[in-house]
Motif scaffolding. Structure first.
Motif, PDB file in Angstrom:
ATOM      1  N   ALA A   1       8.951  12.882  -0.253  1.00 57.74           N
ATOM      2  CA  ALA A   1       8.532  11.361  -0.323  1.00 57.74           C
ATOM      3  C   ALA A   1       9.035  10.449  -1.449  1.00 57.74           C
ATOM      4  O   ALA A   1       9.397  11.252  -2.433  1.00 57.74           O
ATOM      5  CB  ALA A   1       6.931  11.579  -0.800  1.00 57.74           C
ATOM      6  N   PHE A   2       9.374   9.305  -1.068  1.00 59.71           N
ATOM      7  CA  PHE A   2      10.091   8.523  -2.201  1.00 59.71           C
ATOM      8  C   PHE A   2       9.568   7.137  -1.977  1.00 59.71           C
ATOM      9  O   PHE A   2       9.031   6.729  -0.809  1.00 59.71           O
ATOM     10  CB  PHE A   2      11.618   8.822  -2.071  1.00 59.71           C
ATOM     11  CG  PHE A   2      12.195   8.649  -0.811  1.00 59.71           C
ATOM     12  CD1 PHE A   2      12.391   9.530   0.063  1.00 59.71           C
ATOM     13  CD2 PHE A   2      12.907   7.512  -0.412  1.00 59.71           C
ATOM     14  CE1 PHE A   2      12.965   9.560   1.423  1.00 59.71           C
ATOM     15  CE2 PHE A   2      13.485   7.233   0.602  1.00 59.71           C
ATOM     16  CZ  PHE A   2      13.791   8.310   1.480  1.00 59.71           C
ATOM     17  N   GLY A   3      10.271   6.240  -2.864  1.00 62.06           N
ATOM     18  CA  GLY A   3       9.786   4.606  -2.512  1.00 62.06           C
ATOM     19  C   GLY A   3       8.824   4.478  -3.441  1.00 62.06           C
ATOM     20  O   GLY A   3       8.527   2.965  -3.406  1.00 62.06           O
ATOM     21  N   GLY A   4       8.250   5.183  -4.241  1.00 61.29           N
ATOM     22  CA  GLY A   4       7.174   4.447  -5.255  1.00 61.29           C
ATOM     23  C   GLY A   4       8.007   3.875  -6.389  1.00 61.29           C
ATOM     24  O   GLY A   4       9.132   3.602  -6.669  1.00 61.29           O
ATOM     25  N   GLY A   5       7.051   3.206  -7.119  1.00 59.64           N
ATOM     26  CA  GLY A   5       7.385   2.322  -8.421  1.00 59.64           C
ATOM     27  C   GLY A   5       6.444   1.791  -9.210  1.00 59.64           C
ATOM     28  O   GLY A   5       5.327   2.042  -8.564  1.00 59.64           O
ATOM     29  N   LEU A   6       6.890   0.659  -9.974  1.00 58.38           N
ATOM     30  CA  LEU A   6       5.783  -0.232 -10.663  1.00 58.38           C
ATOM     31  C   LEU A   6       5.997  -1.624  -9.888  1.00 58.38           C
ATOM     32  O   LEU A   6       7.030  -2.170  -9.499  1.00 58.38           O
ATOM     33  CB  LEU A   6       6.286  -0.379 -11.830  1.00 58.38           C
ATOM     34  CG  LEU A   6       5.674  -1.421 -12.855  1.00 58.38           C
ATOM     35  CD1 LEU A   6       3.988  -0.782 -13.065  1.00 58.38           C
ATOM     36  CD2 LEU A   6       6.144  -1.511 -14.066  1.00 58.38           C
ATOM     37  N   VAL A   7       4.633  -2.059  -9.655  1.00 57.77           N
ATOM     38  CA  VAL A   7       4.467  -3.247  -8.708  1.00 57.77           C
ATOM     39  C   VAL A   7       3.318  -3.906  -9.287  1.00 57.77           C
ATOM     40  O   VAL A   7       2.392  -3.442  -9.834  1.00 57.77           O
ATOM     41  CB  VAL A   7       4.383  -2.903  -7.382  1.00 57.77           C
ATOM     42  CG1 VAL A   7       3.112  -2.138  -6.777  1.00 57.77           C
ATOM     43  CG2 VAL A   7       4.431  -4.346  -6.471  1.00 57.77           C
ATOM     44  N   GLN A   8       3.364  -5.183  -9.380  1.00 58.10           N
ATOM     45  CA  GLN A   8       1.965  -6.101  -9.916  1.00 58.10           C
ATOM     46  C   GLN A   8       0.893  -6.145  -8.787  1.00 58.10           C
ATOM     47  O   GLN A   8       1.438  -5.827  -7.688  1.00 58.10           O
ATOM     48  CB  GLN A   8       2.591  -7.315 -10.273  1.00 58.10           C
ATOM     49  CG  GLN A   8       3.629  -7.499 -11.387  1.00 58.10           C
ATOM     50  CD  GLN A   8       3.984  -8.979 -11.670  1.00 58.10           C
ATOM     51  OE1 GLN A   8       3.697  -9.869 -10.879  1.00 58.10           O
ATOM     52  NE2 GLN A   8       4.426  -9.189 -12.897  1.00 58.10           N
ATOM     53  N   PRO A   9      -0.187  -6.137  -9.150  1.00 60.19           N
ATOM     54  CA  PRO A   9      -1.331  -6.309  -8.356  1.00 60.19           C
ATOM     55  C   PRO A   9      -0.888  -7.538  -7.162  1.00 60.19           C
ATOM     56  O   PRO A   9      -0.550  -8.603  -7.571  1.00 60.19           O
ATOM     57  CB  PRO A   9      -2.514  -6.421  -9.080  1.00 60.19           C
ATOM     58  CG  PRO A   9      -2.037  -6.131 -10.669  1.00 60.19           C
ATOM     59  CD  PRO A   9      -0.669  -6.138 -10.694  1.00 60.19           C
ATOM     60  N   GLY A  10      -1.416  -7.075  -5.938  1.00 60.87           N
ATOM     61  CA  GLY A  10      -1.018  -8.140  -4.987  1.00 60.87           C
ATOM     62  C   GLY A  10       0.452  -7.834  -4.322  1.00 60.87           C
ATOM     63  O   GLY A  10       0.628  -8.463  -3.515  1.00 60.87           O
ATOM     64  N   GLY A  11       1.215  -7.127  -5.012  1.00 62.71           N
ATOM     65  CA  GLY A  11       2.450  -6.850  -4.556  1.00 62.71           C
ATOM     66  C   GLY A  11       2.376  -5.596  -3.355  1.00 62.71           C
ATOM     67  O   GLY A  11       1.572  -5.172  -2.916  1.00 62.71           O
TER      68      GLY A  11
END
Length: 122
Positions: free
Chosen positions: A5-15
């Motif tokens: 599994a990959f592709g995670g990260g930090l994203v803002q709400p609504g992103g």
């Protein structure tokens, strides 16, 4: 036989984020594949699963209408498109081979590989 599994990260709400689950050592065409997540202090839960036989899907109530699971057999990969992300979606996301899938639940009792961290925060 491995799923990554990959592709995670930090994203803002609504992103949005798209997670990928890549298979190696086997062809995932005929297998159910599931996405699960575990937030700190919480039990692991089924998020979305897709059957190999007929492509039917399961979504947890908390993600219905926001997440979409799909598979690309040519790339031997299953995706989880996550839109309108919320802070409560923050978790480590795992994919798993051959969970039990029906419209009401997705359950997996096997071993877990390495997940990918998704953090939704402003």
């Amino acid at each position: 036989v491995q799923l990554q599994a990959f592709g995670g990260g930090l994203v803002q709400p609504g992103g949005s984020l798209r997670l990928s689950c890549a298979a190696s050592g086997f062809t995932l065409d005929y297998y159910a594949i599931g996405w699960f997540r575990q937030a700190p202090g919480k039990e692991r839960e089924g998020v979305s699963c897709i059957r190999g036989s007929d492509g039917s899907t399961y979504y947890a109530d908390s993600v219905k209408g926001r997440f979409t699971i799909s598979r690309d057999n040519a790339k031997n990969t299953v995706y989880l498109q996550m839109n309108s992300l919320k802070p409560e979606d923050t978790a480590v996301y795992y994919c798993a081979k051959d969970p039990l899938v029906n419209p009401l639940a997705c359950v997996y009792r096997g071993s877990w590989g390495q997940g990918t961290q998704v953090t939704v925060s402003s």
